[in-house]
Motif scaffolding. Structure first.
Motif, PDB file in Angstrom:
ATOM      1  N   ALA A  26       0.823  -1.856  -0.023  1.00  0.00           N
ATOM      2  CA  ALA A  26       0.206   0.054   0.089  1.00  0.00           C
ATOM      3  C   ALA A  26       1.010   1.513  -0.035  1.00  0.00           C
ATOM      4  N   LEU A  27       2.573   1.259   0.349  1.00  0.00           N
ATOM      5  CA  LEU A  27       2.793   2.726   0.362  1.00  0.00           C
ATOM      6  C   LEU A  27       4.040   2.356  -0.787  1.00  0.00           C
ATOM      7  N   ALA A  28       3.692   1.079  -1.343  1.00  0.00           N
ATOM      8  CA  ALA A  28       5.260   1.647  -2.784  1.00  0.00           C
ATOM      9  C   ALA A  28       5.154   2.229  -3.067  1.00  0.00           C
ATOM     10  N   GLY A  29       3.942   2.967  -3.902  1.00  0.00           N
ATOM     11  CA  GLY A  29       4.309   4.296  -4.630  1.00  0.00           C
ATOM     12  C   GLY A  29       4.401   5.500  -3.875  1.00  0.00           C
ATOM     13  N   PHE A  30       4.838   5.821  -2.261  1.00  0.00           N
ATOM     14  CA  PHE A  30       5.017   6.810  -1.892  1.00  0.00           C
ATOM     15  C   PHE A  30       6.334   7.285  -1.679  1.00  0.00           C
ATOM     16  N   TYR A  31       7.097   6.212  -1.831  1.00  0.00           N
ATOM     17  CA  TYR A  31       8.211   5.999  -2.079  1.00  0.00           C
ATOM     18  C   TYR A  31       9.238   5.550  -3.568  1.00  0.00           C
ATOM     19  N   HIS A  32      10.362   5.753  -3.112  1.00  0.00           N
ATOM     20  CA  HIS A  32      10.818   5.430  -4.805  1.00  0.00           C
ATOM     21  C   HIS A  32      11.731   4.532  -4.662  1.00  0.00           C
ATOM     22  N   ASN A 363      10.429  19.262  -9.184  1.00  0.00           N
ATOM     23  CA  ASN A 363      11.475  19.994  -9.379  1.00  0.00           C
ATOM     24  C   ASN A 363      12.499  19.270 -10.423  1.00  0.00           C
ATOM     25  N   GLU A 364      11.753  17.620 -10.443  1.00  0.00           N
ATOM     26  CA  GLU A 364      13.093  17.174 -11.987  1.00  0.00           C
ATOM     27  C   GLU A 364      14.692  16.888 -10.705  1.00  0.00           C
ATOM     28  N   VAL A 365      14.705  16.236  -9.181  1.00  0.00           N
ATOM     29  CA  VAL A 365      15.288  16.131  -8.462  1.00  0.00           C
ATOM     30  C   VAL A 365      15.405  14.851  -7.386  1.00  0.00           C
ATOM     31  N   PRO A 366      16.515  14.035  -7.798  1.00  0.00           N
ATOM     32  CA  PRO A 366      16.076  12.539  -7.400  1.00  0.00           C
ATOM     33  C   PRO A 366      15.478  12.654  -6.086  1.00  0.00           C
ATOM     34  N   TYR A 367      14.402  11.820  -5.789  1.00  0.00           N
ATOM     35  CA  TYR A 367      14.509  11.394  -4.105  1.00  0.00           C
ATOM     36  C   TYR A 367      15.572  10.409  -3.421  1.00  0.00           C
ATOM     37  N   PRO A 368      15.551  10.049  -2.631  1.00  0.00           N
ATOM     38  CA  PRO A 368      16.226   9.962  -1.806  1.00  0.00           C
ATOM     39  C   PRO A 368      15.966   8.649  -1.346  1.00  0.00           C
ATOM     40  N   LEU A 369      16.745   7.721  -0.851  1.00  0.00           N
ATOM     41  CA  LEU A 369      16.158   6.337  -0.412  1.00  0.00           C
ATOM     42  C   LEU A 369      15.869   7.079   1.544  1.00  0.00           C
TER      43      LEU A 369
END
Length: 532
Positions: A26-32, A363-369
């Motif tokens: 259920a949380l997969a789409g909210f993090y990278h 903002n085209e910035v990589p989302y971190p772990l």
């Protein structure tokens, strides 16, 4: 001695955090990417392709200037070496951050930093072709002074009432701190803590000095991003926010998805997720003016001052240091500045980072772990000895106090008092009497019921008195148990959310080394650590 348990077993973490640890679909789409060792390979490749040489040069130049403001002898070689490494395109960071809490505030401040240091070491072992630098992001632009102006030590609260508040706390002069706090501290205070505040001009400088003194030998690099040269990186974000207010739309859409999945959003997004730093030294919220879409109002203590979008755009391009991102855009600013792979935060931070993935995409910035910091329960030798005398383990202490009392009572041979069997027999007897009354004189049924209730209450009262009599035989043990429970779980919460690191460090100078040995950041387990 080190033990671990699941975060769920502590009963102290939200459902979202527990689901994140378990990587719930259920949380997969909210993090990278999930916070696993293998995921760092792709994260390195992505960050490397988005982080250019100009960004790296700007960062290193600002960091060098920042550390040059400190006495040269106070900057450890490990920090200097990591500044040199950051100039290379094969070096990446692991970042944690926190408010400028007085004397580091609660223990979890330290746990965040040790988690970042330990993860960097693990990454170097797995990815030897790269270097990894732990970074502490000073939340110097935060203006909530009441959250950071105090700390708890040996049961006493120390509090600083600054003369000037409302602006970025990192800029606060330290007037009054000596008389209100420093001169009141115990004589056994480590000199490094006192020197950090006595030799600094502002709270930001003092915090940098303190983390440098405590963690510099571990290579920790502190970053105070309230600097004009660094704010240049924020210009495209400011432009987008002023023109389109896109971050709020992105967060609102994400929040709706979170709520539909059964989760409660952690932070509130505003139409404009920016503050303005005024000439008076205040940090004031920018809000769209109801008078028109082309006017943005700066709220100044109940008065209104208006700028058009074009005026604000010109200010953003010429003097971006006048703008300060709020909780929604601050992480974007962080990831713009740093060659960062992973952000380490507490449960609340893990939750609100889950609201920001689309803001990063805009903002085209990589989302971190995103990694949950290590949490721990620390037991001194004295407290560990008390536990053993009570026949308990450290993990037992997460149980409710009544359950612990029963466990201790059983170990001490306390007779369990229960009159439930007597109550059942009493009820059966009165049921027979009630049946007889029903046959002979139904008007007496209510009288029988009343007498039955009185008798049951009398037996219950006897049970309570007998239970207290049984407990009285072991009153000393129960008093010790209650005191220990309060010590390890102040106000019923985790120790790390109340106690200051000095409560441990003064008696155990090797505390940081023990934490480094005990913490396994990617294991995602709660740590119980006994003093060696």
């Amino acid at each position: 001695m080190v033990q671990t348990t699941s975060y769920a077993a502590t009963g102290a973490f939200s459902g979202l955090v527990l689901d994140y640890i378990e990587q719930a679909p259920a949380l997969a789409g909210f993090y990278h990417r999930p916070p696993t060792l293998a995921a760092f390979a792709e994260q390195i490749a992505e960050k490397k392709s988005h982080y250019d040489a100009a960004s790296r040069q700007r960062l290193v130049a600002a960091l060098r200037a920042q550390y040059e403001s400190l006495p040269p002898a106070s900057v450890p070689q490990a920090v200097q070496a990591n500044l040199d490494l950051l100039a290379r395109d094969t070096t990446f960071t692991v970042t944690t951050g926190h408010q400028l809490a007085l004397f580091t505030g609660p223990l979890y401040f330290v746990y965040k930093i040790i988690s970042a240091v330990k993860l960097c070491r693990e990454l170097k072992t797995t990815y030897p072709d790269y270097d990894f630098v732990p970074v502490y992001w000073l939340a110097s632009e935060d203006h909530d002074f009441a959250e950071i102006n105090h700390f708890q030590l040996f049961g006493k609260r120390y509090e600083w009432q600054a003369e000037q508040t409302g602006g970025p706390v990192g800029r606060l002069p330290l007037a009054g701190l000596e008389a209100q706090v420093l001169s009141q501290l115990p004589a056994e205070m480590p000199a490094s803590f006192l020197a950090a505040y006595r030799e600094a001009a502002t709270l930001g400088e003092a915090t940098l000095r303190l983390v440098n003194a405590l963690f510099g030998e571990l290579g920790l690099v502190g970053l105070d991003a309230d600097r004009p040269e660094l704010k240049q990186a924020l210009v495209p974000v400011l432009e987008r926010e002023i023109l389109h207010q896109a971050s709020n739309q992105a967060v609102q859409a994400t929040n709706a998805r979170l709520e539909a999945a059964g989760y409660r959003p952690q932070v509130y997004s505003r139409p404009l997720n920016l503050f303005f730093l005024t000439e008076e030294g205040q940090r004031e919220r920018l809000e769209p003016d109801a008078a028109g879409a082309d006017c943005v109002q700066i709220m100044l203590r109940g008065t209104g001052k208006c700028h058009t979008q074009q005026d604000l755009l010109a200010l953003a391009r010429q003097t971006p240091e006048l703008f300060s991102p709020n909780v929604v855009l601050r992480p974007v600013y962080q990831e713009l500045l740093l060659p960062n792979l992973c952000y380490i935060g507490g449960g609340a931070e893990v939750a609100y980072w889950g609201q920001l993935k689309e803001v990063f995409a805009l903002n085209e910035v990589p989302y971190p772990l995103v990694l949950l910091r290590n949490s721990a329960l620390y037991l001194s030798r004295a407290n560990a000895s008390k536990l053993r005398k009570l026949g308990l383990s450290a993990l037992d202490m997460f149980k409710p106090l009544p359950e612990l009392k029963k466990q201790v009572g059983a170990a001490l041979g306390q007779e369990e008092v229960s009159l439930s069997e007597a109550q059942m027999q009493l009820k059966a007897a009165f049921d027979q009497v009630a049946a007889l009354a029903q046959r002979l004189d139904p008007t007496l049924v209510r009288t029988v019921a009343a007498e039955a209730q009185k008798a049951a209450a009398a037996v219950a009262g006897l049970e309570k008195r007998l239970g207290k009599a049984a407990e009285a035989k072991h009153e000393t043990a129960y008093t010790q148990l209650s005191a220990l429970k309060d010590k390890l779980f102040p106000d019923g919460g985790l120790q790390e959310r109340t106690d200051n690191v000095l409560s441990v460090l003064i008696n155990n100078p090797a505390f940081f080394e023990q934490l480094l040995a005990a913490f396994e950041p990617l294991a995602l387990e709660f740590t119980v650590l006994e003093e060696d």
